[in-house]
Motif scaffolding. Structure first.
Motif, PDB file in Angstrom:
ATOM      1  N   SER A  62       0.494  -1.110  -0.033  1.00 55.53           N
ATOM      2  CA  SER A  62      -0.250  -0.470  -0.439  1.00 55.53           C
ATOM      3  C   SER A  62       1.008   1.568  -0.455  1.00 55.53           C
ATOM      4  O   SER A  62       2.462   1.606   0.637  1.00 55.53           O
ATOM      5  CB  SER A  62      -0.691   0.172   0.724  1.00 55.53           C
ATOM      6  OG  SER A  62      -1.873   1.327   1.414  1.00 55.53           O
ATOM      7  N   PHE A  63       0.497   2.271  -0.671  1.00 58.57           N
ATOM      8  CA  PHE A  63       1.217   3.218  -0.503  1.00 58.57           C
ATOM      9  C   PHE A  63       1.281   4.179   0.583  1.00 58.57           C
ATOM     10  O   PHE A  63       2.247   5.198   0.361  1.00 58.57           O
ATOM     11  CB  PHE A  63       0.595   4.004  -1.874  1.00 58.57           C
ATOM     12  CG  PHE A  63       0.975   3.926  -3.568  1.00 58.57           C
ATOM     13  CD1 PHE A  63       3.183   4.506  -3.947  1.00 58.57           C
ATOM     14  CD2 PHE A  63       0.052   3.295  -4.098  1.00 58.57           C
ATOM     15  CE1 PHE A  63       2.664   3.824  -5.117  1.00 58.57           C
ATOM     16  CE2 PHE A  63       0.706   2.029  -5.414  1.00 58.57           C
ATOM     17  CZ  PHE A  63       1.515   3.029  -6.248  1.00 58.57           C
ATOM     18  N   PHE A  64      -0.533   3.989   1.370  1.00 58.49           N
ATOM     19  CA  PHE A  64      -0.199   4.394   2.267  1.00 58.49           C
ATOM     20  C   PHE A  64       0.972   4.019   4.037  1.00 58.49           C
ATOM     21  O   PHE A  64       1.235   4.520   4.626  1.00 58.49           O
ATOM     22  CB  PHE A  64      -1.377   4.099   3.345  1.00 58.49           C
ATOM     23  CG  PHE A  64      -2.422   5.134   1.907  1.00 58.49           C
ATOM     24  CD1 PHE A  64      -3.193   6.958   2.153  1.00 58.49           C
ATOM     25  CD2 PHE A  64      -3.576   4.667   1.574  1.00 58.49           C
ATOM     26  CE1 PHE A  64      -3.716   6.903   1.630  1.00 58.49           C
ATOM     27  CE2 PHE A  64      -4.782   5.435   0.637  1.00 58.49           C
ATOM     28  CZ  PHE A  64      -4.340   6.821   1.047  1.00 58.49           C
ATOM     29  N   GLN A  65       1.843   2.935   3.286  1.00 53.96           N
ATOM     30  CA  GLN A  65       2.444   2.365   3.868  1.00 53.96           C
ATOM     31  C   GLN A  65       4.215   2.544   4.131  1.00 53.96           C
ATOM     32  O   GLN A  65       4.831   2.597   4.445  1.00 53.96           O
ATOM     33  CB  GLN A  65       2.220   1.118   3.885  1.00 53.96           C
ATOM     34  CG  GLN A  65       1.094   0.026   4.396  1.00 53.96           C
ATOM     35  CD  GLN A  65       0.933  -0.345   6.239  1.00 53.96           C
ATOM     36  OE1 GLN A  65       1.802   0.118   6.563  1.00 53.96           O
ATOM     37  NE2 GLN A  65      -0.778   0.851   6.619  1.00 53.96           N
ATOM     38  N   ILE A  66       4.047   3.613   3.401  1.00 52.35           N
ATOM     39  CA  ILE A  66       5.708   4.349   2.483  1.00 52.35           C
ATOM     40  C   ILE A  66       6.076   4.710   3.871  1.00 52.35           C
ATOM     41  O   ILE A  66       7.180   4.633   4.413  1.00 52.35           O
ATOM     42  CB  ILE A  66       5.438   4.921   1.561  1.00 52.35           C
ATOM     43  CG1 ILE A  66       4.862   4.586  -0.021  1.00 52.35           C
ATOM     44  CG2 ILE A  66       6.714   5.731   1.053  1.00 52.35           C
ATOM     45  CD1 ILE A  66       4.921   4.523  -1.287  1.00 52.35           C
ATOM     46  N   PRO A  67       5.286   5.274   4.376  1.00 51.66           N
ATOM     47  CA  PRO A  67       5.911   5.802   5.995  1.00 51.66           C
ATOM     48  C   PRO A  67       6.366   5.577   7.316  1.00 51.66           C
ATOM     49  O   PRO A  67       7.793   5.469   7.602  1.00 51.66           O
ATOM     50  CB  PRO A  67       5.202   7.095   6.456  1.00 51.66           C
ATOM     51  CG  PRO A  67       4.430   7.310   4.392  1.00 51.66           C
ATOM     52  CD  PRO A  67       4.350   6.347   4.431  1.00 51.66           C
ATOM     53  N   ASN A  68       5.375   3.861   6.895  1.00 53.99           N
ATOM     54  CA  ASN A  68       6.092   3.386   8.240  1.00 53.99           C
ATOM     55  C   ASN A  68       7.692   2.971   7.160  1.00 53.99           C
ATOM     56  O   ASN A  68       7.986   2.147   8.446  1.00 53.99           O
ATOM     57  CB  ASN A  68       4.714   1.922   8.135  1.00 53.99           C
ATOM     58  CG  ASN A  68       3.396   2.321   7.835  1.00 53.99           C
ATOM     59  OD1 ASN A  68       2.899   3.524   7.722  1.00 53.99           O
ATOM     60  ND2 ASN A  68       2.923   1.821   9.242  1.00 53.99           N
ATOM     61  N   TYR A  69       7.387   2.373   5.790  1.00 58.94           N
ATOM     62  CA  TYR A  69       8.418   1.701   5.854  1.00 58.94           C
ATOM     63  C   TYR A  69       9.827   2.382   6.086  1.00 58.94           C
ATOM     64  O   TYR A  69      10.730   1.381   6.603  1.00 58.94           O
ATOM     65  CB  TYR A  69       8.492   1.368   4.480  1.00 58.94           C
ATOM     66  CG  TYR A  69       7.840  -0.337   3.343  1.00 58.94           C
ATOM     67  CD1 TYR A  69       8.902  -1.865   4.230  1.00 58.94           C
ATOM     68  CD2 TYR A  69       6.192  -0.105   3.447  1.00 58.94           C
ATOM     69  CE1 TYR A  69       7.722  -2.540   3.826  1.00 58.94           C
ATOM     70  CE2 TYR A  69       6.107  -1.172   3.380  1.00 58.94           C
ATOM     71  CZ  TYR A  69       6.530  -2.497   3.683  1.00 58.94           C
ATOM     72  OH  TYR A  69       5.722  -3.652   3.447  1.00 58.94           O
TER      73      TYR A  69
END
Length: 338
Positions: A62-69
């Motif tokens: 998910s693109f929304f997970q990028i900050p998490n990564y």
């Protein structure tokens, strides 16, 4: 009249995040698959079984997970903390003035041999790079910058000594445990076999790199405007960061002790990396001890050591975040199974 805006290279964070976004998009496009991994008996490491590839269900990120990564990469990377601690400890050592005094004395004593000093430094780091990863040498760059500026060169020469001399040697890997030894283990070859050929390559590439670095350094010394980072050097000069040789330079007993502690730390790190299998965590711990021991023998109070340590750590935060974002790229590709 309106003027056309010149193209400017985006900030490195923008470039890296763009690559993370591209990698994330690829997890929706490229079919997912994976290999089984088996233990290599010769090295004890898990390696890919080339005959075991299978397609698996698409698992896009998910693109929304990028900050998490990115945050997870920053929180879990020993390389990042080793990088920060190396710069922080060197800041403490430099604050004692030990290297200023030692380099002043050395350059004054060999004032007609600055080129030989530079060549000698390149050779030392080239040999060092035969075994050690250049990443672990980041902490030396402030010292090298000080040395190069005192000789009339620029900061880029200092960086080139690590990137080209040490990095080139590590790439060829005559006796590199992290590359040559592991690769030969995978291939069931005798460890460090073929060393003669790699030593010849090492000598050739070190000579070419030394020629390039010295030629550039001499151009800068002849005319500072030839520097590729002239604007940064001018900024440093205005901030009082430029250095010059003091003919009356002396060195105190405390400063000599600081130098002894510093070089002892280098030897410990080299021994740990070669004989004890130290990684980034252990190397980072060694840098912390360097800051404490160097500051104490240099006559600093605990709060003074802490202030300089914090100052050095702050200087490396941009590089640390860069490492975190770059690590996120790998994590996205891995989780997307592409």
């Amino acid at each position: 009249m309106s003027q056309k805006k010149k193209f400017q290279i985006p900030h490195v964070f923008v470039i890296l995040v763009a690559i993370v976004i591209l990698a994330t998009a690829m997890t929706y496009i490229i079919p997912a698959g994976e290999f089984a991994r088996v233990k290599n008996e010769a090295t004890g490491k898990m390696i890919v079984d080339a005959t075991s590839f299978t397609w698996v269900e698409q698992c896009p990120v998910s693109f929304f997970q990028i900050p998490n990564y990115i945050v997870k990469a920053l929180a879990g990377s020993s390389l990042i903390w080793m990088t920060i601690f190396s710069a922080a400890s060197i800041e403490v050592i430099l604050a004692t003035g030990a290297f200023d005094a030692a380099i002043n004395i050395m350059i004054h004593k060999y004032k007609s041999s600055e080129k030989l000093l530079l060549i000698g430094t390149i050779i030392v780091f080239g040999i060092y790079g035969m075994r050690q990863n250049p990443v672990s040498m980041i902490g030396f760059i402030p010292v090298l910058v000080l040395f190069c500026r005192m000789c009339g060169y620029d900061a880029l020469v200092a960086v080139a000594i690590v990137v080209l001399a040490a990095g080139g040697s590590q790439s060829i890997g005559p006796v590199a445990p992290a590359t040559t030894a592991i690769a030969q283990g995978f291939a069931d070859l005798p460890i460090f076999s073929g060393i003669g050929y790699r030593l010849v390559l090492f000598a050739v590439f070190l000579a070419l790199n030394a020629y390039f670095i010295v030629t550039y350094a001499m151009k800068v010394k002849k005319d500072p405007k030839n520097s590729l980072v002239y604007d940064l050097e001018e900024k440093a000069r205005k901030q009082g960061l430029d250095t010059s040789v003091d003919k009356k330079a002396t060195i105190t007993v405390r400063q000599i002790l600081v130098l002894i502690v510093f070089f002892a730390s280098v030897l410990v790190q080299v021994y740990g990396g070669i004989k004890l299998g130290w990684g980034n965590t252990e190397t980072g711990v060694a840098f912390v001890w360097l800051a404490v021991a160097g500051g104490i023998v240099g006559g600093m109070m605990p709060s003074e050591i802490a202030r300089h340590f914090s100052k050095g750590a702050a200087k490396m935060m941009t590089a640390a975040i860069m490492i975190g974002i770059a690590t996120a790229i790998s994590s996205v590709l891995s989780d997307g199974k592409i």
